[in-house]
Design a protein around this motif. Structure first.
Motif, PDB file in Angstrom:
ATOM      1  N   ALA A  40      93.019 112.649  62.128  1.00 21.84           N
ATOM      2  CA  ALA A  40      92.637 113.567  61.051  1.00 21.84           C
ATOM      3  C   ALA A  40      92.445 112.806  59.752  1.00 21.84           C
ATOM      4  N   ARG A  41      93.341 111.815  59.523  1.00 17.75           N
ATOM      5  CA  ARG A  41      93.231 111.068  58.277  1.00 17.75           C
ATOM      6  C   ARG A  41      91.951 110.231  58.282  1.00 17.75           C
ATOM      7  N   ILE A  48      89.968 114.783  57.271  1.00 17.18           N
ATOM      8  CA  ILE A  48      90.069 116.225  57.441  1.00 17.18           C
ATOM      9  C   ILE A  48      91.199 116.738  56.569  1.00 17.18           C
ATOM     10  N   GLY A  49      90.920 117.609  55.643  1.00 15.53           N
ATOM     11  CA  GLY A  49      91.953 118.161  54.788  1.00 15.53           C
ATOM     12  C   GLY A  49      92.413 119.497  55.321  1.00 15.53           C
ATOM     13  N   SER A  50      92.313 120.505  54.500  1.00 18.17           N
ATOM     14  CA  SER A  50      92.752 121.840  54.901  1.00 18.17           C
ATOM     15  C   SER A  50      91.754 122.453  55.895  1.00 18.17           C
ATOM     16  N   LEU A  51      92.297 123.214  56.837  1.00 21.04           N
ATOM     17  CA  LEU A  51      91.428 123.842  57.827  1.00 21.04           C
ATOM     18  C   LEU A  51      91.044 125.258  57.431  1.00 21.04           C
ATOM     19  N   VAL A 105      86.562 123.779  59.614  1.00 21.21           N
ATOM     20  CA  VAL A 105      86.084 122.402  59.591  1.00 21.21           C
ATOM     21  C   VAL A 105      85.514 122.060  60.959  1.00 21.21           C
ATOM     22  N   ARG A 106      84.412 121.336  60.958  1.00 23.71           N
ATOM     23  CA  ARG A 106      83.810 120.927  62.225  1.00 23.71           C
ATOM     24  C   ARG A 106      83.698 119.418  62.262  1.00 23.71           C
ATOM     25  N   VAL A 107      83.696 118.878  63.457  1.00 23.19           N
ATOM     26  CA  VAL A 107      83.439 117.439  63.603  1.00 23.19           C
ATOM     27  C   VAL A 107      82.329 117.275  64.645  1.00 23.19           C
TER      28      VAL A 107
END
Lengths: 235, 393
Positions: free
Chosen positions: B160-161, B165-168, B172-174
């Motif tokens: 995540a880091r 990726i911060g707050s969901l 959030v998409r990847v």
């Protein structure tokens, strides 16, 4: 003069030599001396006459090279160092030229130290120290430190310390040497009063005028007793 | 007649300290620093060990990790597809859950070049994986029946880091293997399975759709009967791959953690050594100050001898002074050491373990130091002759 068994102090043929061989220096040559209970004795002499060495030996601070020292009839020759220490603590009182009080301690604590090494507990020490300070006229100065006292008062604190355990013999080394004449006179008057109460006192001084007020004066020169006079009469 | 009583002896010893407060404080400081270092380092290692034990208690020591080893040629082996089911059938196994690694890459978006994988492994998570490794979610939720068939992903903490990726909260998409996956959860660091921190976990059904049914298990996380860990461990390789058990590696992560804690001991030993050096320097400082004190106080010693102090009495006065000085340093050091330990433990969120034993040991050390270094000055003081009282200045 023959030594008597009831005497406070007896010196018999006391010799003190420093160093050995060719460097040996004999400071006392066969001193014979007796001090009776209640006597008030001045020891005078120029510097180098051996009076300080004599005082060391009378005070059991040093041992003679030969001869005997008796205090209260007891021969100290065979005493161990610890036993000599206890004897000093119990039977001798010292007053020094420079007082030698502990700087940050009150008069009461300094005087109490005179009883410390005899195992006297603190409350008792404080009580007796207060008594002794009252006796030398410092009843109002119990909690003053030496810095807060005059030279004369300091010396009286030192006298109280030397008296607090009721010694058989009070020894003073130039007790007025560091004082102005008025304070010095006050200390000597204190000695006079103590003598009148029956204390046995030996004062060592180079000042003949001080010695002149004492009933008995021993003059030292070159390690020998030059004269031993009881007021007006040869002893 | 006896000499001064014990209380008076203590008072006498303290006299030299109260008279010279600054000097006393400075010379006690050396010992204090030494004792602080020793107490703190022992307290910290005790606290960290207590914390690890508490952690292991919470996480359990009954996790065995089954992974493919290497074959006889030195190439990476694989586990048979049915190994998870086989392991789960062992009577002493409580549960078994696997990850299935893929060759896929995951990126922040489709504009990030495909070569930039950030070192993140994409793996499918078998049922019950989160429970098997005691994984905790930092945010969001775990893959469940509803999401495991859809393009959803749970990221390990490091993954995540790296993907920033911060707050969901806002969705959030990847970009995962050519399509968008919704990030449904982010894990806390997984203590027993740190490899999951760098993993993007997708649902098993999605993985089967994308990569086929014969995805081999990469790692089987096996919870076993706590009393049968060793016995079960011996069985697992043969169970996972009966035909070539030597190609299976079985490890127990809690052992690795304990070993790591033991390895940290070398740092403890080093710091302890530094503390001992500081203590030694402090001891020399005290000896120095005491020798000077004896020289300065010859007159006082002479007067005390005249007042009836024996040699032993004078010696004990100076020995007491030295011991008190050192003990003062020891007390200060013990207090500082406890403070450091407590502050650090609180900072690290560890339970605070007050290091009583190191504190007692430190006090004992300072007592010993004070006695040993005080001996020589005490002997010198005792040898000052009583005639010193009458020596003209």
């Amino acid at each position: 003069m023959s030594p008597q068994s009831g005497s406070v102090l007896d010196l018999r043929g006391v010799t003190r030599t420093y160093g050995t061989g060719s460097a040996a220096l004999t400071v006392l040559h066969g001193i014979d001396l007796t001090v009776q209970e209640g006597e008030y004795v001045g020891v005078v002499g120029p510097s180098g006459s051996g009076k300080s060495t004599l005082l060391n030996i009378i005070g059991a601070l040093d041992r003679p090279t030969s001869g005997q020292v008796l205090i209260g009839g007891e021969d100290l020759t065979s005493y161990s160092d610890a036993r000599l220490s206890r004897l000093r603590g119990a039977h001798l009182g010292f007053v020094f030229q420079q007082f030698f009080l502990l700087e940050r301690r009150t008069a009461l604590e300094n005087v109490g130290d005179g009883l410390l090494y005899q195992g006297v507990r603190r409350p008792e020490r404080r009580r007796r120290a207060a008594d002794a300070l009252r006796r030398v006229g410092l009843g109002a100065r119990l909690d003053h430190t030496p810095a807060e006292l005059s030279g004369g008062e300091c010396q009286r604190v030192a006298v109280a310390r030397a008296l607090v355990h009721r010694p058989r013999l009070l020894l003073a080394d130039e007790p007025t040497g560091n004082l102005d004449s008025a304070s010095g006179r006050a200390v000597l008057e204190l000695f006079d009063a103590l003598h009148a109460e029956g204390a046995t006192i030996v004062v060592v001084t180079h000042d003949e005028s001080i010695a002149a007020r004492m009933p008995r004066v021993i003059a030292m020169r070159d390690g020998r007793v030059e004269s031993d006079l009881v007021r007006g009469v040869a002893a | 007649m006896s000499g001064p009583g014990p209380v008076d002896r203590l008072r006498l010893g303290a006299l030299g300290l109260t008279g010279r407060k600054g000097r006393a404080a400075l010379s006690a400081l050396g010992v204090a620093i030494g004792i602080t270092a020793m107490v703190a380092v022992l307290g910290l290692s005790e606290s960290s060990r207590a914390d690890l034990n508490a952690q292991l208690d919470a996480l359990g020591t009954n996790l065995l990790v089954v992974a493919p080893g290497q074959d006889m040629m030195g190439d990476d082996a694989t586990l048979p597809d049915e190994s998870v089911a086989m392991i789960a059938r062992v009577p002493t196994v409580e549960s078994a859950a696997a990850t299935y690694a893929t060759d896929a890459t995951v990126r922040k978006s489709d504009r990030v070049p495909s070569a930039q994988t950030s070192g993140i492994v994409v793996a499918a998570a078998g049922a019950g994986l989160d429970a098997a490794v005691s994984a905790q979610l930092r945010e969001g939720r775990w893959l469940d029946a509803a999401t495991s068939g859809y393009p959803a992903v749970v990221l390990g903490s490091t993954a995540a880091r790296r993907l920033a990726i911060g707050s969901l909260d806002r969705g959030v998409r990847v970009w995962l293997d050519g399509q968008w996956f919704a990030v449904v959860g982010v894990l806390d660091p997984v203590v027993l399975a740190p490899e999951l921190d760098e993993t993007a976990l997708i649902g098993f059904e999605v993985a089967q759709k994308l990569y086929g049914d014969d995805l081999p298990p990469t790692t089987v996380y096996t919870r076993v009967d706590t009393d049968q860990v060793s016995a079960t461990r011996a069985l697992l390789a043969r169970t996972a791959n009966p035909s070539s058990p030597t190609e299976v590696s079985v490890s127990r992560p809690s052992d690795a953690l304990a070993a790591q804690a033991a390895a940290d001991q070398s740092l403890t030993t080093l710091t302890l050594g530094l503390g001992a050096v500081a203590l030694l320097v402090g001891a020399v400082g005290i000896a120095n100050v005491m020798v000077i004190s004896v020289l300065e106080r010859r007159r006082e010693i002479g007067v005390r001898r005249a007042l009836g102090a024996t040699r032993a009495g004078i010696g004990s006065q100076f020995l007491t002074e030295s011991v008190l000085l050192s003990l003062l340093g020891g007390l200060l050091g013990g207090a500082l050491g406890v403070a450091v330990t407590t502050a650090y433990a609180v900072h690290q969120d560890w339970g605070v373990v007050l290091p009583w034993l190191p504190v007692l040991g430190g006090l004992g050390c300072s007592l010993l130091v004070g006695t040993v270094v005080g001996l020589y000055p005490a002997l010198r003081a005792a040898s000052v002759p009583p005639t010193e009282a009458l020596r003209s200045m």
